[in-house]
Design a protein around this motif. Structure first.
Motif, PDB file in Angstrom:
ATOM      1  N   SER A  34       0.800  -1.221   0.000  1.00 24.52           N
ATOM      2  CA  SER A  34       0.000   0.000   0.000  1.00 24.52           C
ATOM      3  C   SER A  34       0.840   1.282   0.000  1.00 24.52           C
ATOM      4  CB  SER A  34      -0.986  -0.006   1.177  1.00 24.52           C
ATOM      5  OG  SER A  34      -0.314  -0.052   2.419  1.00 24.52           O
ATOM      6  N   PRO A  35       1.985   1.373   0.701  1.00 25.04           N
ATOM      7  CA  PRO A  35       2.780   2.608   0.595  1.00 25.04           C
ATOM      8  C   PRO A  35       3.234   2.897  -0.831  1.00 25.04           C
ATOM      9  CG  PRO A  35       3.468   1.349   2.513  1.00 25.04           C
ATOM     10  CD  PRO A  35       2.541   0.466   1.735  1.00 25.04           C
ATOM     11  N   ALA A  36       3.597   1.854  -1.574  1.00 23.77           N
ATOM     12  CA  ALA A  36       3.998   2.058  -2.972  1.00 23.77           C
ATOM     13  C   ALA A  36       2.801   2.499  -3.811  1.00 23.77           C
ATOM     14  CB  ALA A  36       4.600   0.775  -3.540  1.00 23.77           C
ATOM     15  N   ILE A  37       1.634   1.900  -3.565  1.00 29.33           N
ATOM     16  CA  ILE A  37       0.418   2.286  -4.296  1.00 29.33           C
ATOM     17  C   ILE A  37       0.078   3.750  -4.005  1.00 29.33           C
ATOM     18  CG2 ILE A  37      -2.050   1.833  -4.547  1.00 29.33           C
ATOM     19  CD1 ILE A  37      -1.479  -1.084  -3.820  1.00 29.33           C
ATOM     20  N   VAL A  38       0.203   4.145  -2.754  1.00 29.63           N
ATOM     21  CA  VAL A  38      -0.081   5.526  -2.360  1.00 29.63           C
ATOM     22  C   VAL A  38       0.898   6.489  -3.033  1.00 29.63           C
ATOM     23  CG1 VAL A  38      -0.004   7.135  -0.418  1.00 29.63           C
ATOM     24  CG2 VAL A  38      -1.188   4.954  -0.178  1.00 29.63           C
ATOM     25  N   ALA A  39       2.189   6.122  -3.059  1.00 28.31           N
ATOM     26  CA  ALA A  39       3.198   6.990  -3.683  1.00 28.31           C
ATOM     27  C   ALA A  39       2.904   7.195  -5.167  1.00 28.31           C
ATOM     28  CB  ALA A  39       4.593   6.391  -3.480  1.00 28.31           C
ATOM     29  N   VAL A  40       2.518   6.115  -5.844  1.00 25.73           N
ATOM     30  CA  VAL A  40       2.185   6.224  -7.271  1.00 25.73           C
ATOM     31  C   VAL A  40       0.964   7.110  -7.460  1.00 25.73           C
ATOM     32  CG1 VAL A  40       1.374   4.926  -9.284  1.00 25.73           C
ATOM     33  CG2 VAL A  40       3.230   4.016  -7.884  1.00 25.73           C
ATOM     34  N   TYR A  41      -0.056   6.935  -6.617  1.00 32.53           N
ATOM     35  CA  TYR A  41      -1.283   7.725  -6.743  1.00 32.53           C
ATOM     36  C   TYR A  41      -1.009   9.207  -6.491  1.00 32.53           C
ATOM     37  CZ  TYR A  41      -6.289   8.716  -6.471  1.00 32.53           C
ATOM     38  OH  TYR A  41      -7.547   9.203  -6.710  1.00 32.53           O
ATOM     39  N   GLN A  42      -0.195   9.509  -5.500  1.00 33.41           N
ATOM     40  CA  GLN A  42       0.138  10.910  -5.219  1.00 33.41           C
ATOM     41  C   GLN A  42       0.926  11.528  -6.369  1.00 33.41           C
ATOM     42  OE1 GLN A  42       2.073  10.782  -1.346  1.00 33.41           O
ATOM     43  NE2 GLN A  42       0.179  11.451  -0.362  1.00 33.41           N
ATOM     44  N   GLN A  43       1.788  10.722  -6.996  1.00 33.70           N
ATOM     45  CA  GLN A  43       2.535  11.225  -8.142  1.00 33.70           C
ATOM     46  C   GLN A  43       1.596  11.530  -9.309  1.00 33.70           C
ATOM     47  OE1 GLN A  43       5.755  11.988  -8.116  1.00 33.70           O
ATOM     48  NE2 GLN A  43       5.559  12.795 -10.198  1.00 33.70           N
ATOM     49  N   LEU A  44       0.590  10.687  -9.493  1.00 34.73           N
ATOM     50  CA  LEU A  44      -0.398  10.928 -10.546  1.00 34.73           C
ATOM     51  C   LEU A  44      -1.207  12.185 -10.256  1.00 34.73           C
ATOM     52  CD1 LEU A  44      -1.711   7.277 -11.171  1.00 34.73           C
ATOM     53  CD2 LEU A  44      -0.137   8.604 -12.587  1.00 34.73           C
ATOM     54  N   LEU A  45      -1.517  12.424  -8.976  1.00 41.46           N
ATOM     55  CA  LEU A  45      -2.221  13.653  -8.606  1.00 41.46           C
ATOM     56  C   LEU A  45      -1.349  14.879  -8.850  1.00 41.46           C
ATOM     57  CD1 LEU A  45      -3.951  12.646  -5.226  1.00 41.46           C
ATOM     58  CD2 LEU A  45      -5.115  13.276  -7.340  1.00 41.46           C
ATOM     59  N   ALA A  46      -0.071  14.779  -8.484  1.00 44.05           N
ATOM     60  CA  ALA A  46       0.828  15.916  -8.634  1.00 44.05           C
ATOM     61  C   ALA A  46       1.062  16.270 -10.095  1.00 44.05           C
ATOM     62  CB  ALA A  46       2.167  15.622  -7.952  1.00 44.05           C
ATOM     63  N   SER A  47       1.046  15.270 -10.966  1.00 42.79           N
ATOM     64  CA  SER A  47       1.269  15.511 -12.398  1.00 42.79           C
ATOM     65  C   SER A  47      -0.031  15.764 -13.156  1.00 42.79           C
ATOM     66  CB  SER A  47       2.015  14.327 -13.016  1.00 42.79           C
ATOM     67  OG  SER A  47       1.285  13.126 -12.821  1.00 42.79           O
TER      68      SER A  47
END
Length: 385
Positions: free
Chosen positions: A58-71
């Motif tokens: 889940s931490p990796a999934i969260v990091a990817v999702y936050q990166q998608l939000l930031a971009s």
């Protein structure tokens, strides 16, 4: 935010997510029991292992999702932060408390994290010392148990080899157990079993099934995580459930073989337990290596806050006699566990802090400042009569 802050936030989030997943798992099991629907133990164990993998991914999934939000690949409206949702509800009038109190409440976790990481006086220092002491104590115990297991394996006599599997004979092991090293997997058999070929055959089937299921690797993983989650009762609840299902699933798989007589298998378990209890009483310093980084045929020593070995043995035999358990189709089984896995991921996403100051946060800060300004200006006014 420093790397240490990020690591501590991930650690707290994992503990909360694990607590949610364990609660959801027990709730689903209770619901199925009320409905009279019992799944086979192999399916339940597979579900549990899958959910555990989702939790720690889940931490990796969260990091990817936050990166998608930031971009801006994912619109900002799809942010799932619970803090952002609470701020939005406050601005809509859904939460009726003073703005400054609400802002203070939102910052509790940040203040707690800062207090712990900076060894702040009071609760911050106490929590930090508690965590450091626990990590050190349980990490040391883990290292000692691995060394003890290595000595036990070194004291065994080589018997047979099959690929990367080594069959060993032990004069001191109370019960058969499986373990592994960096290169090889080991099945340790008490020497007494050589005089009972029937029981020996059943025991080998049981231990080889553990190896096929990957139970030893899962046990090693859980033991390596124990120093990190030593204080979390949900971790011990999860581990206990894995241990229970692991043995029941293995028993179920072995007895599905048409060549295995169910009655003979149950009698073998009873005889192994009797021999294990007797040998453990005879030993002056009982070893517990079979419960660390290894998977034993059964338990023959008491554990704090857990069911007695005798009760566990009885439950295993009773479970073998049940014939009404369902083995769902793989697609149906996947659909059954998917909602819990999605809920776990959504929980992890909801725990995340906002990446930056959103418009709602700025509005809340403005309200707080206006309230403070009004309070200051009201000091010089006469009270109305």
């Amino acid at each position: 935010m420093t790397l240490l802050n990020q690591m501590f936030d991930v650690y707290i989030d994992l503990n909360i997510t694990l607590a949610f997943a364990a609660t959801a798992w027990m709730a689903v099991n209770l619901l199925l029991a009320r409905l009279g629907r019992k799944l086979v133990f192999t399916v339940q164990l597979g579900f549990l292992n899958l959910l555990f993998a989702v939790i720690f991914l889940s931490p990796a999934i969260v990091a990817v999702y936050q990166q998608l939000l930031a971009s801006d690949v994912v619109p900002a409206d799809y942010s799932l932060s619970l803090a952002d949702y609470a701020v939005a509800q406050y601005l809509r009038g859904g939460i009726a408390i003073p703005a400054e109190d609400f802002q203070t409440l939102l910052g509790v976790r940040d203040r707690f994290t800062e207090s712990v990481l900076t060894l702040g006086p009071g609760i911050g220092l106490a929590v930090a010392l508690f965590l450091i002491g626990g990590f050190t104590w349980f990490g040391g115990r883990l290292a000692v148990n691995f060394l003890r297991l290595g000595r036990v394996l070194s004291a065994c006599h080589g018997w047979r080899k099959a690929g990367r599997v080594r069959l060993l004979l032990s004069d001191t092991a109370p019960v058969p157990f499986s373990a592994r090293g960096l290169l090889y997997r080991y099945v340790v058999i008490p020497s007494d079993l050589l005089v009972t070929p029937g029981d020996l055959n059943l025991v080998l089937k049981h231990e080889f099934q553990h190896l096929r299921q990957g139970d030893v690797e899962w046990e090693i993983g859980l033991e390596l995580l124990r120093p990190l989650f030593f204080w979390n009762p949900f971790f011990y609840l999860w581990k206990s459930e894995v241990e229970r299902l692991r043995e029941l699933a293995c028993d179920q798989k072995v007895t599905e073989d048409a060549k295995v007589d169910l009655k003979a298998y149950c009698q073998c378990l009873v005889r192994a337990a009797q021999a294990g209890f007797r040998k453990r009483r005879e030993q002056l310093a009982p070893s517990r290596t079979e419960s660390v980084a290894g998977v034993a045929l059964l338990e023959v020593h008491e554990k704090l806050l857990r069911r007695s070995p005798g009760l566990k043995l009885r439950r295993r035999i009773e479970a073998l006699l049940e014939t009404d358990r369902l083995r769902p189709h793989r697609g149906i089984a996947t659909l059954a566990v998917l909602p819990i896995a999605v809920a776990v991921v959504l929980t992890a996403l909801s725990l995340q802090k906002p990446a930056d100051w959103s418009q709602d946060r700025l509005m809340l800060s403005a309200i707080v400042n206006l309230d403070r300004l009004q309070t200051i200006n009201s000091f010089g006014q006469r009270p109305l009569r």
